[in-house]
Design a protein around this motif. Structure first.
Motif, PDB file in Angstrom:
ATOM      1  N   SER A 178       0.830  -1.203   0.000  1.00 33.49           N
ATOM      2  CA  SER A 178       0.000   0.000   0.000  1.00 33.49           C
ATOM      3  C   SER A 178       0.867   1.256   0.000  1.00 33.49           C
ATOM      4  N   ARG A 179       1.920   1.252   0.831  1.00 32.40           N
ATOM      5  CA  ARG A 179       2.812   2.418   0.877  1.00 32.40           C
ATOM      6  C   ARG A 179       3.590   2.546  -0.438  1.00 32.40           C
ATOM      7  N   TRP A 180       4.023   1.426  -0.984  1.00 30.09           N
ATOM      8  CA  TRP A 180       4.769   1.456  -2.234  1.00 30.09           C
ATOM      9  C   TRP A 180       3.892   2.009  -3.358  1.00 30.09           C
ATOM     10  N   LEU A 181       2.656   1.565  -3.422  1.00 30.86           N
ATOM     11  CA  LEU A 181       1.739   2.058  -4.441  1.00 30.86           C
ATOM     12  C   LEU A 181       1.491   3.558  -4.281  1.00 30.86           C
ATOM     13  N   ALA A 182       1.432   4.026  -3.043  1.00 34.39           N
ATOM     14  CA  ALA A 182       1.208   5.455  -2.798  1.00 34.39           C
ATOM     15  C   ALA A 182       2.423   6.285  -3.188  1.00 34.39           C
ATOM     16  N   GLN A 183       3.619   5.739  -2.974  1.00 37.79           N
ATOM     17  CA  GLN A 183       4.845   6.485  -3.253  1.00 37.79           C
ATOM     18  C   GLN A 183       5.302   6.355  -4.706  1.00 37.79           C
ATOM     19  N   ASP A 184       5.103   5.189  -5.270  1.00 41.67           N
ATOM     20  CA  ASP A 184       5.563   4.928  -6.642  1.00 41.67           C
ATOM     21  C   ASP A 184       4.584   3.966  -7.306  1.00 41.67           C
ATOM     22  N   GLY A 185       3.429   4.500  -7.688  1.00 39.66           N
ATOM     23  CA  GLY A 185       2.391   3.660  -8.277  1.00 39.66           C
ATOM     24  C   GLY A 185       2.841   2.858  -9.487  1.00 39.66           C
ATOM     25  N   PRO A 214      -6.558   3.164 -16.632  1.00 37.02           N
ATOM     26  CA  PRO A 214      -7.618   2.153 -16.773  1.00 37.02           C
ATOM     27  C   PRO A 214      -7.132   0.813 -17.299  1.00 37.02           C
ATOM     28  N   ALA A 215      -6.186   0.817 -18.220  1.00 35.86           N
ATOM     29  CA  ALA A 215      -5.687  -0.453 -18.762  1.00 35.86           C
ATOM     30  C   ALA A 215      -5.002  -1.278 -17.664  1.00 35.86           C
ATOM     31  N   GLU A 216      -4.233  -0.604 -16.808  1.00 35.05           N
ATOM     32  CA  GLU A 216      -3.568  -1.315 -15.714  1.00 35.05           C
ATOM     33  C   GLU A 216      -4.588  -1.780 -14.690  1.00 35.05           C
ATOM     34  N   ALA A 217      -5.621  -1.020 -14.461  1.00 34.38           N
ATOM     35  CA  ALA A 217      -6.669  -1.434 -13.535  1.00 34.38           C
ATOM     36  C   ALA A 217      -7.313  -2.734 -14.009  1.00 34.38           C
ATOM     37  N   LEU A 218      -7.621  -2.824 -15.310  1.00 37.92           N
ATOM     38  CA  LEU A 218      -8.209  -4.053 -15.873  1.00 37.92           C
ATOM     39  C   LEU A 218      -7.272  -5.237 -15.689  1.00 37.92           C
ATOM     40  N   ASP A 219      -5.987  -5.008 -15.919  1.00 37.16           N
ATOM     41  CA  ASP A 219      -5.014  -6.094 -15.817  1.00 37.16           C
ATOM     42  C   ASP A 219      -4.876  -6.586 -14.382  1.00 37.16           C
ATOM     43  N   LEU A 220      -4.904  -5.660 -13.440  1.00 39.01           N
ATOM     44  CA  LEU A 220      -4.734  -6.047 -12.041  1.00 39.01           C
ATOM     45  C   LEU A 220      -5.970  -6.752 -11.490  1.00 39.01           C
ATOM     46  N   VAL A 221      -7.158  -6.314 -11.890  1.00 39.36           N
ATOM     47  CA  VAL A 221      -8.371  -7.007 -11.436  1.00 39.36           C
ATOM     48  C   VAL A 221      -8.370  -8.448 -11.938  1.00 39.36           C
ATOM     49  N   ASP A 265     -11.777   3.923  -8.008  1.00 38.45           N
ATOM     50  CA  ASP A 265     -12.057   5.004  -8.954  1.00 38.45           C
ATOM     51  C   ASP A 265     -10.771   5.749  -9.311  1.00 38.45           C
ATOM     52  N   GLU A 266      -9.865   5.882  -8.347  1.00 37.15           N
ATOM     53  CA  GLU A 266      -8.611   6.601  -8.586  1.00 37.15           C
ATOM     54  C   GLU A 266      -7.795   5.942  -9.689  1.00 37.15           C
ATOM     55  N   LEU A 267      -7.619   4.614  -9.620  1.00 37.03           N
ATOM     56  CA  LEU A 267      -6.822   3.939 -10.639  1.00 37.03           C
ATOM     57  C   LEU A 267      -7.557   3.884 -11.975  1.00 37.03           C
ATOM     58  N   ALA A 268      -8.874   3.768 -11.923  1.00 39.67           N
ATOM     59  CA  ALA A 268      -9.640   3.751 -13.168  1.00 39.67           C
ATOM     60  C   ALA A 268      -9.448   5.054 -13.943  1.00 39.67           C
ATOM     61  N   ARG A 269      -9.271   6.143 -13.245  1.00 36.40           N
ATOM     62  CA  ARG A 269      -9.056   7.422 -13.907  1.00 36.40           C
ATOM     63  C   ARG A 269      -7.598   7.591 -14.331  1.00 36.40           C
ATOM     64  N   GLU A 270      -6.683   7.096 -13.507  1.00 42.17           N
ATOM     65  CA  GLU A 270      -5.261   7.300 -13.777  1.00 42.17           C
ATOM     66  C   GLU A 270      -4.724   6.352 -14.844  1.00 42.17           C
TER      67      GLU A 270
END
Length: 303
Positions: free
Chosen positions: A204-211, A245-252, A238-243
């Motif tokens: 969680s911290r890593w994603l916040a510092q270096d997504g 979206p392709a990576e959000a789909l891959d991670l889900v 919603d944050e990742l979907a806006r930032e």
């Protein structure tokens, strides 16, 4: 008549004795020694007129304090150079003067910490003949300094020594300095609650510092049940979907539990629709891992 002669003789005799005393002042006075071996104290009269040597005095408190400070400084210097070999001397000092020993151990801990000898200092404090509260305070000061200067070392020490209660606080310091290293360290822990908690916090911290960097690691990692909770919260947000979206789909798509994965798909589809209703169906059409039936269900749910 006879009375006058007698008075004259006595006066002459006294004068003669006085003259003899003046002539004999250079002769040494025999020392008087008591049966016990001690010399008798000189009379007040002799002390007053300076004919007796002064009586030796006890050291003043200021002199004694100065001597003690010099001895303690000398011991601390030996502890700095000789280190562990001088510890028995400090332990003996602590047993003799427990009230002054705490300051000595505090100075020792500070010096050894500056020399990056945290482990040696912890061991020395651990066996110090001090009160338990004092040992605990000095130990915590050492751990705080270690966590600030070398949190990776401190965290690995806590893991190796079974100090599980210290793992969380130490890794938290590490996360502030290098979240990536702290998160990857958590992946090396044996399976269990400690690993799970530290891994989720680290990622969680890593994603916040270096997504982008953290997402690259997640996308290169095989699906795992221990990552499901994190991915469900983060990938379907919603944050990742806006930032991205392709990576959000891959991670889900990497959520291992089918029920949790489907719930995340529904949440992500809703966010994509809120962001751009015209593009939501197109995004879902590119989602990996969805069957045609699942994809259609998601699209239908958006209408």
């Amino acid at each position: 008549m006879h009375g006058r002669r007698l008075a004259g003789l006595l006066l002459a005799s006294a004068a003669g004795l006085a003259a003899f005393a003046l002539l004999a002042t250079d002769a040494p006075t025999p020392a008087v020694v008591l049966a016990s071996g001690a010399r008798p104290a000189p009379s007040p009269v002799l002390q007053m007129i300076g004919l007796a040597a002064p009586i030796a005095q006890e050291p003043s408190p200021a002199t004694a304090a100065s001597s003690d400070a010099a001895a303690e400084a000398s011991l601390l210097a030996r502890l700095t150079t000789l280190r562990e070999s001088a510890l028995p001397e400090l332990e003996a000092f602590a047993r003799r003067w427990p009230g002054r020993a705490a300051a000595m151990y505090e100075a020792l801990a500070s010096r050894w910490a500056q020399q990056r000898l945290h482990l040696s200092a912890l061991q020395a404090v651990g066996r110090a003949p001090l009160e338990a509260a004092t040992r605990a305070r000095l130990r915590q000061q050492l751990l705080d300094h270690w966590a600030d200067t070398a949190p990776d070392q401190a965290t690995r020490w806590a893991l190796a020594s079974g100090e599980t209660t210290q793992l969380g606080p130490l890794q938290d310091r590490w996360l502030h300095q290098d979240a990536r290293s702290a998160a990857l360290f958590a992946t090396q822990l044996p399976p269990g609650d400690v690993r799970q908690a530290l891994l989720e916090e680290g990622l969680s911290r890593w994603l916040a510092q270096d997504g982008p960097g953290a997402r690259d690691w997640l996308r290169a990692t095989a699906p795992s049940a221990e990552l499901d909770a994190l991915l469900s919260r983060y990938a379907a947000s919603d944050e990742l979907a806006r930032e991205a979206p392709a990576e959000a789909l891959d991670l889900v798509a990497r959520i291992s539990a089918p029920e949790r994965r489907w719930t995340a798909w529904q949440a992500l589809a809703g966010h994509l629709h809120d962001i751009d209703p015209a593009q939501a169906a197109a995004w879902l059409g590119r989602a990996p891992g969805l069957t045609p039936m699942e994809r259609q269900r998601l699209i239908d749910g958006l209408r």
